[in-house]
Design a protein around this motif. Structure first.
Motif, PDB file in Angstrom:
ATOM      1  N   VAL A 194      22.172  36.184  -1.533  1.00 23.22           N
ATOM      2  CA  VAL A 194      22.676  35.731  -2.833  1.00 23.22           C
ATOM      3  C   VAL A 194      22.684  36.938  -3.759  1.00 23.22           C
ATOM      4  O   VAL A 194      21.658  37.594  -3.948  1.00 23.22           O
ATOM      5  CB  VAL A 194      21.781  34.617  -3.422  1.00 23.22           C
ATOM      6  CG1 VAL A 194      22.246  34.241  -4.830  1.00 23.22           C
ATOM      7  CG2 VAL A 194      21.788  33.392  -2.525  1.00 23.22           C
ATOM      8  N   CYS A 195      23.848  37.239  -4.323  1.00 25.72           N
ATOM      9  CA  CYS A 195      23.949  38.391  -5.219  1.00 25.72           C
ATOM     10  C   CYS A 195      23.322  38.049  -6.571  1.00 25.72           C
ATOM     11  O   CYS A 195      23.618  37.008  -7.151  1.00 25.72           O
ATOM     12  CB  CYS A 195      25.403  38.785  -5.413  1.00 25.72           C
ATOM     13  SG  CYS A 195      25.547  40.178  -6.540  1.00 25.72           S
ATOM     14  N   CYS A 196      22.466  38.943  -7.023  1.00 23.16           N
ATOM     15  CA  CYS A 196      21.821  38.755  -8.332  1.00 23.16           C
ATOM     16  C   CYS A 196      22.228  39.864  -9.289  1.00 23.16           C
ATOM     17  O   CYS A 196      21.544  40.134 -10.272  1.00 23.16           O
ATOM     18  CB  CYS A 196      20.304  38.717  -8.167  1.00 23.16           C
ATOM     19  SG  CYS A 196      19.762  37.286  -7.237  1.00 23.16           S
ATOM     20  N   GLY A 197      23.339  40.532  -8.991  1.00 23.78           N
ATOM     21  CA  GLY A 197      23.858  41.553  -9.901  1.00 23.78           C
ATOM     22  C   GLY A 197      24.315  40.911 -11.204  1.00 23.78           C
ATOM     23  O   GLY A 197      24.392  39.685 -11.311  1.00 23.78           O
ATOM     24  N   THR A 198      24.671  41.744 -12.187  1.00 24.66           N
ATOM     25  CA  THR A 198      24.980  41.235 -13.529  1.00 24.66           C
ATOM     26  C   THR A 198      26.119  40.214 -13.532  1.00 24.66           C
ATOM     27  O   THR A 198      25.988  39.126 -14.107  1.00 24.66           O
ATOM     28  CB  THR A 198      25.339  42.410 -14.464  1.00 24.66           C
ATOM     29  OG1 THR A 198      24.288  43.365 -14.356  1.00 24.66           O
ATOM     30  CG2 THR A 198      25.474  41.970 -15.901  1.00 24.66           C
ATOM     31  N   ALA A 199      27.237  40.553 -12.869  1.00 24.86           N
ATOM     32  CA  ALA A 199      28.397  39.652 -12.904  1.00 24.86           C
ATOM     33  C   ALA A 199      28.048  38.303 -12.286  1.00 24.86           C
ATOM     34  O   ALA A 199      28.465  37.244 -12.798  1.00 24.86           O
ATOM     35  CB  ALA A 199      29.578  40.284 -12.176  1.00 24.86           C
ATOM     36  N   CYS A 200      27.296  38.312 -11.225  1.00 30.95           N
ATOM     37  CA  CYS A 200      26.910  37.050 -10.580  1.00 30.95           C
ATOM     38  C   CYS A 200      25.863  36.328 -11.416  1.00 30.95           C
ATOM     39  O   CYS A 200      25.894  35.099 -11.534  1.00 30.95           O
ATOM     40  CB  CYS A 200      26.399  37.320  -9.159  1.00 30.95           C
ATOM     41  SG  CYS A 200      27.742  37.826  -8.053  1.00 30.95           S
ATOM     42  N   HIS A 201      24.971  37.107 -12.012  1.00 33.55           N
ATOM     43  CA  HIS A 201      23.930  36.503 -12.843  1.00 33.55           C
ATOM     44  C   HIS A 201      24.551  35.696 -13.990  1.00 33.55           C
ATOM     45  O   HIS A 201      24.156  34.554 -14.228  1.00 33.55           O
ATOM     46  CB  HIS A 201      23.007  37.602 -13.382  1.00 33.55           C
ATOM     47  CG  HIS A 201      21.948  37.089 -14.286  1.00 33.55           C
ATOM     48  ND1 HIS A 201      20.848  36.394 -13.822  1.00 33.55           N
ATOM     49  CD2 HIS A 201      21.842  37.121 -15.633  1.00 33.55           C
ATOM     50  CE1 HIS A 201      20.106  36.039 -14.853  1.00 33.55           C
ATOM     51  NE2 HIS A 201      20.680  36.463 -15.964  1.00 33.55           N
TER      52      HIS A 201
ATOM     53  N   SER B 279      21.062  43.019  -4.857  1.00 34.55           N
ATOM     54  CA  SER B 279      21.808  43.521  -6.017  1.00 34.55           C
ATOM     55  C   SER B 279      23.298  43.549  -5.679  1.00 34.55           C
ATOM     56  O   SER B 279      23.687  43.218  -4.551  1.00 34.55           O
ATOM     57  CB  SER B 279      21.289  44.897  -6.430  1.00 34.55           C
ATOM     58  OG  SER B 279      21.219  45.717  -5.317  1.00 34.55           O
ATOM     59  N   CYS B 280      24.121  43.955  -6.637  1.00 32.30           N
ATOM     60  CA  CYS B 280      25.581  43.828  -6.556  1.00 32.30           C
ATOM     61  C   CYS B 280      26.149  44.117  -5.165  1.00 32.30           C
ATOM     62  O   CYS B 280      25.894  45.149  -4.562  1.00 32.30           O
ATOM     63  CB  CYS B 280      26.235  44.755  -7.575  1.00 32.30           C
ATOM     64  SG  CYS B 280      28.037  44.658  -7.519  1.00 32.30           S
ATOM     65  N   LEU B 281      26.934  43.171  -4.679  1.00 28.68           N
ATOM     66  CA  LEU B 281      27.539  43.300  -3.352  1.00 28.68           C
ATOM     67  C   LEU B 281      28.938  43.902  -3.427  1.00 28.68           C
ATOM     68  O   LEU B 281      29.631  43.997  -2.427  1.00 28.68           O
ATOM     69  CB  LEU B 281      27.598  41.917  -2.681  1.00 28.68           C
ATOM     70  CG  LEU B 281      26.237  41.351  -2.252  1.00 28.68           C
ATOM     71  CD1 LEU B 281      26.326  39.852  -2.002  1.00 28.68           C
ATOM     72  CD2 LEU B 281      25.726  42.058  -1.006  1.00 28.68           C
ATOM     73  N   GLY B 282      29.358  44.278  -4.628  1.00 35.22           N
ATOM     74  CA  GLY B 282      30.644  44.948  -4.788  1.00 35.22           C
ATOM     75  C   GLY B 282      31.831  44.006  -4.797  1.00 35.22           C
ATOM     76  O   GLY B 282      32.954  44.421  -4.545  1.00 35.22           O
ATOM     77  N   ALA B 283      31.583  42.740  -5.060  1.00 31.81           N
ATOM     78  CA  ALA B 283      32.689  41.776  -5.098  1.00 31.81           C
ATOM     79  C   ALA B 283      32.636  41.014  -6.419  1.00 31.81           C
ATOM     80  O   ALA B 283      32.855  39.796  -6.463  1.00 31.81           O
ATOM     81  CB  ALA B 283      32.580  40.824  -3.911  1.00 31.81           C
ATOM     82  N   CYS B 284      32.362  41.742  -7.509  1.00 29.83           N
ATOM     83  CA  CYS B 284      32.131  41.107  -8.819  1.00 29.83           C
ATOM     84  C   CYS B 284      33.311  40.251  -9.269  1.00 29.83           C
ATOM     85  O   CYS B 284      33.132  39.286 -10.014  1.00 29.83           O
ATOM     86  CB  CYS B 284      31.844  42.166  -9.887  1.00 29.83           C
ATOM     87  SG  CYS B 284      30.613  43.373  -9.371  1.00 29.83           S
ATOM     88  N   GLY B 285      34.529  40.596  -8.851  1.00 31.88           N
ATOM     89  CA  GLY B 285      35.727  39.857  -9.255  1.00 31.88           C
ATOM     90  C   GLY B 285      35.702  38.407  -8.791  1.00 31.88           C
ATOM     91  O   GLY B 285      36.442  37.574  -9.317  1.00 31.88           O
TER      92      GLY B 285
END
Ligand code: FES
Length: 167
Positions: free
Chosen positions: A88-95, A129-135
């Protein structure tokens, strides 16, 4: 103290022949610890205690030195992992798109917390952290499959596919 060590070795019955082969292959190679651990993990799924003890003996390194390296690199695992790895991505965009609700869905459904594996060893759950698929946030990756714009309900459907694979 020695007794406790023996007991913990005894509770793992594992065929060490593949590990022995790998260690023989690298026996005269300087700085071979990382490739040795990679190959062994590929064979056995994770770096169990019995194998770390064997590597320690054969490479003449302390167990704590090996564990230090294994815990430094996230590619190595000291505990068994599931057949399917859920990230599960917990990067900013996903957060900001409520990734927390996806983690909560997994915790509720699989009854495990982050960095744990289900008892049947079907799933390991990780928060990354960010998986590089923020879009397409929020994003969950199961094994190599990327699932985007998820809601808890859609995630439920995704998990169903791994529990009951299509015929
Ligand atoms: S923040 Fe989740 S993919 Fe980038």
């Amino acid at each position: 103290m020695g007794k406790a060590k023996k007991q913990s070795l005894q509770d793992e019955t594992v065929d060490l022949s593949m590990a022995e082969k790998i260690l023989v292959h690298y026996k005269d190679v300087d700085g071979c610890l990382i490739p040795v651990l990679q190959k062994i993990q590929n064979e056995y799924g994770y770096l169990r205690e019995t194998i770390i003890n064997l590597v320690s003996e054969r490479l003449n390194m302390s167990v704590s030195e090996i564990i230090g390296v294994a815990t430094f690199y996230s590619q190595f695992h000291l505990k068994p992992r599931g057949k399917h790895i859920i990230k599960v991505c917990c990067g900013t965009a996903c957060h900001v798109k409520n990734a927390k609700s996806l983690s909560a869905k997994i915790v509720g459904r699989l009854k495990i917390n982050a960095n744990e594996t289900t008892e049947d060893r079907m799933f390991t759950f990780e928060e990354v952290s960010c998986l590089g698929a923020c879009g397409i946030a929020p994003v969950v990756v199961v094994d190599k499959d990327v699932h985007g714009t998820l809601s808890p309900d859609k995630l439920e459907d995704v998990l169903d596919r791994y529990v009951k694979p299509a015929a």
